[in-house]
Design an enzyme around this catalytic site. Structure first.
Site, PDB file in Angstrom:
ATOM      1  N   ARG A  59       2.094  69.587  -3.541  1.00  0.00           N
ATOM      2  CA  ARG A  59       2.050  69.575  -4.635  1.00  0.00           C
ATOM      3  C   ARG A  59       0.455  70.800  -4.425  1.00  0.00           C
ATOM      4  NH1 ARG A  59       4.039  64.888  -4.959  1.00  0.00           N
ATOM      5  NH2 ARG A  59       2.682  64.890  -3.848  1.00  0.00           N
ATOM      6  N   THR A  60       0.183  70.576  -3.870  1.00  0.00           N
ATOM      7  CA  THR A  60      -1.363  72.049  -4.135  1.00  0.00           C
ATOM      8  C   THR A  60      -0.950  72.973  -3.293  1.00  0.00           C
ATOM      9  OG1 THR A  60      -2.349  69.864  -3.773  1.00  0.00           O
ATOM     10  CG2 THR A  60      -3.852  71.919  -3.713  1.00  0.00           C
ATOM     11  N   LYS A 118      -5.671  77.485  19.755  1.00  0.00           N
ATOM     12  CA  LYS A 118      -6.474  77.804  20.449  1.00  0.00           C
ATOM     13  C   LYS A 118      -8.286  77.955  20.353  1.00  0.00           C
ATOM     14  CE  LYS A 118      -3.199  81.976  21.136  1.00  0.00           C
ATOM     15  NZ  LYS A 118      -3.363  82.741  20.699  1.00  0.00           N
ATOM     16  N   ARG A 174      -7.844  73.830   2.231  1.00  0.00           N
ATOM     17  CA  ARG A 174      -8.187  72.610   2.726  1.00  0.00           C
ATOM     18  C   ARG A 174      -8.112  72.285   3.841  1.00  0.00           C
ATOM     19  NH1 ARG A 174      -3.782  68.223   0.453  1.00  0.00           N
ATOM     20  NH2 ARG A 174      -4.574  68.844  -1.855  1.00  0.00           N
ATOM     21  N   HIS A 188     -11.741  68.053  -5.074  1.00  0.00           N
ATOM     22  CA  HIS A 188     -10.804  68.958  -5.224  1.00  0.00           C
ATOM     23  C   HIS A 188     -10.498  68.699  -6.440  1.00  0.00           C
ATOM     24  CE1 HIS A 188      -7.129  69.233  -4.797  1.00  0.00           C
ATOM     25  NE2 HIS A 188      -5.831  68.569  -4.652  1.00  0.00           N
TER      26      HIS A 188
HETATM   27  C1  NCD Z   1      -4.599  64.760  -4.158  1.00  0.00           C
HETATM   28  C2  NCD Z   1      -5.416  64.791  -2.104  1.00  0.00           C
HETATM   29  O1  NCD Z   1      -4.764  65.313  -1.401  1.00  0.00           O
HETATM   30  O2  NCD Z   1      -6.739  64.517  -2.581  1.00  0.00           O
HETATM   31  N1  NCD Z   1      -3.381  64.606  -3.541  1.00  0.00           N
HETATM   32  C3  NCD Z   1      -3.078  65.949  -4.413  1.00  0.00           C
HETATM   33  O3  NCD Z   1      -3.924  67.229  -4.026  1.00  0.00           O
HETATM   34  N2  NCD Z   1      -2.608  65.877  -5.575  1.00  0.00           N
HETATM   35  C4  NCD Z   1      -4.987  62.512  -3.752  1.00  0.00           C
HETATM   36  C5  NCD Z   1      -3.824  61.966  -2.362  1.00  0.00           C
HETATM   37  O4  NCD Z   1      -3.813  62.462  -1.418  1.00  0.00           O
HETATM   38  O5  NCD Z   1      -3.982  60.754  -2.645  1.00  0.00           O
END
Ligand code: NCD
Length: 322
Positions: free
Chosen positions: A67-68, A99, A120, A148
């Site tokens: 999703r993100t 590397k 991320r 997040h």
């Molecule tokens: C979340 C995350 O990556 O922190 N997912 C997301 O970004 N929608 C929650 C999760 O992974 O449980």
């Protein structure tokens, strides 16, 4: 047509990093919500946008994501911009991290290729490290068990759309409150609205005590319990989280809590009238599939709200809302 924010309002985020919900001001939060509504209106009315025409976003994902990453990339495309991507996990590396390149060096290089960086990482604090190495805005798409903020922004936007308000709502958060970074961000936005909070978790997965203490210290009513049914009987929103398997020190510890809570029809039956259910997703088995047809089950609508929120973030931080 929804009005776009004024030049003066837009200045609040121009050139800024978005690293933590804790450091975003209430005015910045309002600006992002307003700009997301402006972009959502454009999407719904199928207006083609060129706000980020000629601009490039780096999408650097050193941890699993659906999703993100995809909603950030879709957001950039919807704004007429382009995307360059690194998508890898510690087990499957394709960039020069394989590397031994440090995040700092990688970011210094990428910063010269693009206009905005989305990152991320499984490492708490990585987004800050990236921001320290970059001149362009850095947006934290999740750093370990830390923050997040963009997820929490779309969560707040969803609450606003589902309930028409945020003030005065009681929010129950369920599941892995220790390792789940989405709740570590969400509480800081809810705090601005004075929401009461109920933290529901097994004792091993309680909200970090420093966060709970901080909220209480600022006058927020926080209750901690392991009684899910009692919580849903009084909550306006149930925010469910996945047990974060990958962050446990051992398999045994994960196994001991993995099915602690399941939101099923029996739980929904005792819910307060009009309660909505949110979940950042992915769901493992903490919400029964039968609950999806409950009118308050908002998690798929919530995921879709990620696109206008991320459009707002990209355009605001780079000063391209046109
Ligand atoms: C979340 C995350 O990556 O922190 N997912 C997301 O970004 N929608 C929650 C999760 O992974 O449980």
């Amino acid at each position: 047509m929804v009005k776009k924010p004024s030049e003066e309002e837009m200045a609040l985020l121009y050139g800024q990093d978005v690293l933590s919900a804790k450091t975003l001001t209430f005015d910045q939060l309002q600006l992002i919500l307003k700009t997301a509504a402006y972009y959502e209106d454009a999407l719904v009315n199928k207006r083609r946008l060129y706000d980020m025409d000629g601009k490039i976003m780096a999408s650097l994902f050193f941890e699993a994501s659906t999703r993100t990453r995809l909603s950030f990339e879709a957001a950039m495309h919807r704004l007429g911009g382009s995307v360059v991507t690194v998508s890898e996990t510690p087990q499957m590396q394709t960039s020069s991290t394989a590397k031994g390149e440090t995040l700092h060096d990688a970011i210094r290089v990428v910063d010269g290729y693009v206009d905005v960086i989305v990152v991320r990482s499984p490492m708490t604090g990585a987004a800050q490290e990236a921001a320290d190495a970059a001149d362009h805005p850095v947006i934290n798409a999740g750093d370990g068990t830390g923050q997040h903020p963009t997820q929490a922004l779309l969560d707040i936007y969803t609450v606003l759309k589902e309930h028409g308000r945020i003030e005065g709502l009681k929010v129950a958060m369920l599941g892995d409150l220790k390792y789940g970074r989405t709740v570590h961000s969400l509480v800081y936005f809810l705090k601005h609205y004075g929401c009461d909070m109920i933290f529901v978790s097994p004792p091993q997965l309680m909200m970090p005590p420093e966060i709970t203490a901080e909220l209480r210290g600022e006058g927020i009513k926080v209750e901690e319990t392991s009684d899910l049914k009692a919580a849903v009987a009084e909550a306006d929103i149930l925010y469910v989280t996945r047990i974060q398997r990958e962050r446990f020190p051992s398999k045994e510890e994960y196994e001991s809590v993995k099915d602690s809570y399941i939101v099923n029809d029996e739980v929904v039956a005792v819910a307060k009238e009009g309660m909505s259910i949110l979940h950042p997703l992915p769901r493992v088995n903490e919400i029964a599939v039968s609950v999806d047809s409950y009118p308050g089950a908002a998690y798929f609508r919530q995921a879709h709200n990620g696109v206008p929120i991320r459009m707002a973030l990209l355009a605001l931080t780079t000063g391209n809302v046109r």
